[in-house]
Scaffold this active site. Structure first.
Site, PDB file in Angstrom:
ATOM      1  N   HIS A  22       0.982  -1.241  -0.033  1.00  0.00           N
ATOM      2  CA  HIS A  22      -0.041  -0.068   0.138  1.00  0.00           C
ATOM      3  C   HIS A  22       0.887   1.330   0.127  1.00  0.00           C
ATOM      4  CE1 HIS A  22       0.728  -0.613   4.390  1.00  0.00           C
ATOM      5  NE2 HIS A  22       0.982   0.993   4.294  1.00  0.00           N
ATOM      6  N   GLU A  73       8.037   1.690   4.119  1.00  0.00           N
ATOM      7  CA  GLU A  73       7.438   0.561   5.466  1.00  0.00           C
ATOM      8  C   GLU A  73       7.554  -0.567   5.171  1.00  0.00           C
ATOM      9  OE1 GLU A  73       3.325   0.513   6.299  1.00  0.00           O
ATOM     10  OE2 GLU A  73       3.784   0.850   8.175  1.00  0.00           O
ATOM     11  N   TYR A  98       9.264   2.199   9.981  1.00  0.00           N
ATOM     12  CA  TYR A  98       9.504   3.222   8.917  1.00  0.00           C
ATOM     13  C   TYR A  98      10.826   3.570   8.613  1.00  0.00           C
ATOM     14  CZ  TYR A  98       4.456   4.610   9.224  1.00  0.00           C
ATOM     15  OH  TYR A  98       3.245   4.852   9.024  1.00  0.00           O
ATOM     16  N   HIS A 148       4.786   7.237   2.737  1.00  0.00           N
ATOM     17  CA  HIS A 148       5.284   6.067   2.620  1.00  0.00           C
ATOM     18  C   HIS A 148       4.922   5.212   1.730  1.00  0.00           C
ATOM     19  CE1 HIS A 148       2.678   4.469   5.836  1.00  0.00           C
ATOM     20  NE2 HIS A 148       2.469   3.579   4.950  1.00  0.00           N
ATOM     21  N   HIS A 161      -6.112  -1.738   4.653  1.00  0.00           N
ATOM     22  CA  HIS A 161      -6.028  -0.403   3.726  1.00  0.00           C
ATOM     23  C   HIS A 161      -5.033  -1.105   2.690  1.00  0.00           C
ATOM     24  CE1 HIS A 161      -2.094  -0.645   5.609  1.00  0.00           C
ATOM     25  NE2 HIS A 161      -1.794   0.825   5.529  1.00  0.00           N
ATOM     26  N   HIS A 194       0.931  -0.244  14.603  1.00  0.00           N
ATOM     27  CA  HIS A 194      -0.192   0.887  14.427  1.00  0.00           C
ATOM     28  C   HIS A 194      -1.314   0.192  15.156  1.00  0.00           C
ATOM     29  CE1 HIS A 194       2.408   2.804  11.415  1.00  0.00           C
ATOM     30  NE2 HIS A 194       2.151   1.651  10.548  1.00  0.00           N
TER      31      HIS A 194
END
Lengths: 327, 115
Positions: A174, A285, A275, A234, A219, A266
Site C-alpha cells: 500500500h 515501510e 518506517y 511512505h 488498507h 500501528h
C-alpha cells in the site's frame, strides 16, 4: 466472484535521485528483483512472490517523491466503466443545485479528467487510464499485466521458488499519501471506485486521515491532510510476520539504512511496522499483519485524545517526523 | 581513518564529524551526548538522505562534498549560495553552519473547547 472492479494495488512509480543506489536498496535490502530496465532508464522491480510483471517502478529525477500509483481492475471493460463513472461524477456534481450544506460541499468538487496511457508504455502492461484526485495524486487503473520471472509456481507450489533475501518483501502492499481535500478524496474513492473507508482520524477541525480498502486488507491506500498536494509519506511492503519485521530491523542497522521509527505497531490496521528511508529520502515501510476487513464492517474512528496510539501504538505519541517529513 | 572536522552550529555549539560522515548524523550524535546545548529544540531530522528537506541549512564557511539533494528543496541558485541539506553533505574542512529550516508544513490543532 465477489471481488470485482478495482482488485488491488498494482504498482507505484517513485522518483529517485541516484538510480544505482536505489536499485541496490530495493533489490538487495528490501528483497525485490529487477525485472528489466526501460529504454527511458526507468527500472522495473517485483517480489518473487508476485505474479505480475512489476510492482515498483523507479524513475531518476531531480526531486524525490511519487509519480503515480496504479490499481489493477478485474476486466478490460472495467476501464471503460470507470472512465464513464468518473466523467458522470463530474457532470452530476456540476448540475447539482447548491441548496443544502452537503450539496454546497459537493459542488466544490472539481471535475476529474481521465487520460489514456497506451499499452506498452510500461513493459508488460496493457492500456491504462489515469486521473488526478483532489489531493493532487495521480492514480491509474489497468486490467492487464504479463507475468514475469521470478514468480510463484501454480502446480504443486512450494512456499517459495527462490530463497527470500534481504527483508523478504512479499509484495508492494500500500501507500500513504499527503495532500489537501481529504473529504473530496474520500467521496471520490468510495462513490466512484467502490473503495471502503476502514478507519479514519477525526479532529475537532475536520478529517486528519483516512484508510481506504478495495478488498479485505485493512488498507490499500491512505491519505493524511497536508497543505501541499501530491506528497508521498511512505510506500509499504508486506512481510510474513513479526519475526520478519525483526529481521528487517537487523538489516536496517547492519547496512546503516536511515530509520524513522520502529519496530513498533500501528493501532490503526494493527500492523507491525518499521518506517525507514530509501537512499533518495522516500519513506519505506515494512508491514506485517493487520486485520481482515469485510465490506460490511463499520468504519473505525480515532479522535484527538488517542491519536498517538492510533499511529504508534506502543509509543502512544506521534514522532516529530510523522506529520512533517514527506517527499 | 577519515580526518575529523569541527562543525560549528550557529548559536548552538560545536560537534565533531569525520570526513566519511553525514554532517546531520554527526550533529544527532552530538546532541545525544548532551552537546549543542544552544539548540532551541530537537535537531530537524527527517529522511537523512537528501529528499525531504527539513534539515536545510546554510554553510557560512568551509568546504564540503555532497550527495544528491532534492531540487524541490535546494535549487541551483540555493546551492550556489551555500544552501544545503545538512544530511547530504560530508565535510572537507571545518564548517560553520546555520540552520534555515522550512516552516513545518503540517500541525494538529489543539482542541479548542478547553473550558
Amino acid at each position: 466472484m465477489a471481488h470485482t472492479g478495482v482488485l488491488r494495488p498494482g504498482f507505484i512509480q517513485l522518483r529517485v535521485l541516484d538510480m544505482p543506489a536505489a536499485v541496490e536498496h530495493y533489490t538487495k535490502r528490501v528483497g525485490l528483483h529487477q525485472v528489466t530496465e526501460g529504454k527511458d532508464g526507468r527500472v522495473y522491480l517485483k517480489s518473487a512472490d508476485e505474479f505480475d510483471h512489476h510492482s515498483i517502478v523507479l524513475r531518476r529525477a531531480e526531486s524525490a517523491g511519487v509519480d503515480m500509483m496504479a490499481f489493477k481492475v478485474r476486466d478490460d471493460s472495467d476501464l471503460d466503466m470507470f472512465e464513464k463513472r468518473i466523467a458522470e461524477y463530474g457532470i452530476a456534481v456540476d448540475h447539482k443545485a447548491a441548496s443544502d450544506v452537503d450539496l454546497v460541499r459537493e459542488a466544490h468538487q472539481s471535475r476529474i479528467t481521465v487520460d489514456h496511457v497506451a499499452a506498452g508504455e510500461q513493459p508488460g502492461l496493457g492500456r491504462r487510464i489515469g486521473f488526478t484526485v483532489p489531493s493532487g495524486h495521480r492514480i491509474e487503473l489497468y486490467a492487464h499485466a504479463d507475468q514475469s520471472d521470478p514468480k510463484p509456481r501454480t502446480l504443486n507450489p512450494d512456499i517459495w521458488e527462490l530463497e527470500p533475501h534481504g527483508m523478504c518483501a512479499r509484495r508492494f502492499d500500500h501507500a500513504l499519501f499527503y495532500g489537501p481535500n481529504l473529504e473530496e478524496v474520500l467521496n471520490f474513492f468510495t462513490t466512484v471506485l467502490d473503495f471502503k473507508c476502514a478507519e479514519r482520524i477525526n479532529l475537532p477541525d475536520g478529517t486528519l486521515a483516512i484508510w481506504l480498502t478495495c478488498g479485505m486488507k485493512a488498507h490499500d491506500i491512505a491519505f493524511v491532510k497536508h497543505p501541499e498536494p501530491g506528497k508521498l509519506h511512505h510506500v509499504s511492503f508486506d512481510l510474513e510476520n513479526w519475526q520478519s519485521v525483526g529481521n528487517a530491523a537487523d538489516i536496517i542497522a547492519r547496512y546503516d539504512i536511515s530509520i524513522d521509527i520502529g519496530p513498533t505497531r500501528h493501532g490503526i490496521t494493527r500492523g507491525q511496522t518499521i518506517y525507514f528511508f530509501d537512499p533518495s529520502g522516500n519513506r519505506n515501510e515494512v508491514f506485517a499483519g493487520g486485520y481482515t476487513y469485510y465490506p460490511d464492517n463499520p468504519t473505525r474512528i480515532w479522535d484527538e485524545t488517542q491519536i498517538g496510539k492510533s499511529i504508534f501504538y506502543y509509543e502512544r505519541v506521534l514522532n516529530e517526523a510523522f506529520l512533517s517529513v514527506v517527499t | 581513518m577519515s580526518p575529523l572536522y569541527t562543525i560549528m552550529v550557529e548559536g548552538a555549539g560545536a560537534a565533531t564529524c569525520s570526513g566519511a560522515e553525514r554532517v546531520l548524523v554527526a550533529l544527532e550524535r552530538a546532541q545525544g551526548l548532551g552537546k549543542l546545548k544552544g539548540l532551541p529544540r530537537k535537531l530537524p531530522v527527517g529522511c537523512r538522505r537528501g529528499g525531504c528537506g527539513v534539515c536545510r541549512a546554510r554553510v557560512v564557511e568551509g568546504q564540503y562534498r555532497h550527495e544528491p539533494m532534492s531540487r524541490a528543496h535546494v535549487s541551483e541558485a540555493d546551492e550556489a549560495a551555500g544552501l544545503v541539506l545538512s544530511c547530504a553533505i560530508y565535510p572537507l574542512t571545518n564548517l560553520y553552519l546555520r540552520f534555515e529550516m522550512p516552516q513545518l508544513k503540517n500541525s494538529i490543532s489543539e482542541p479548542t473547547n478547553i473550558t
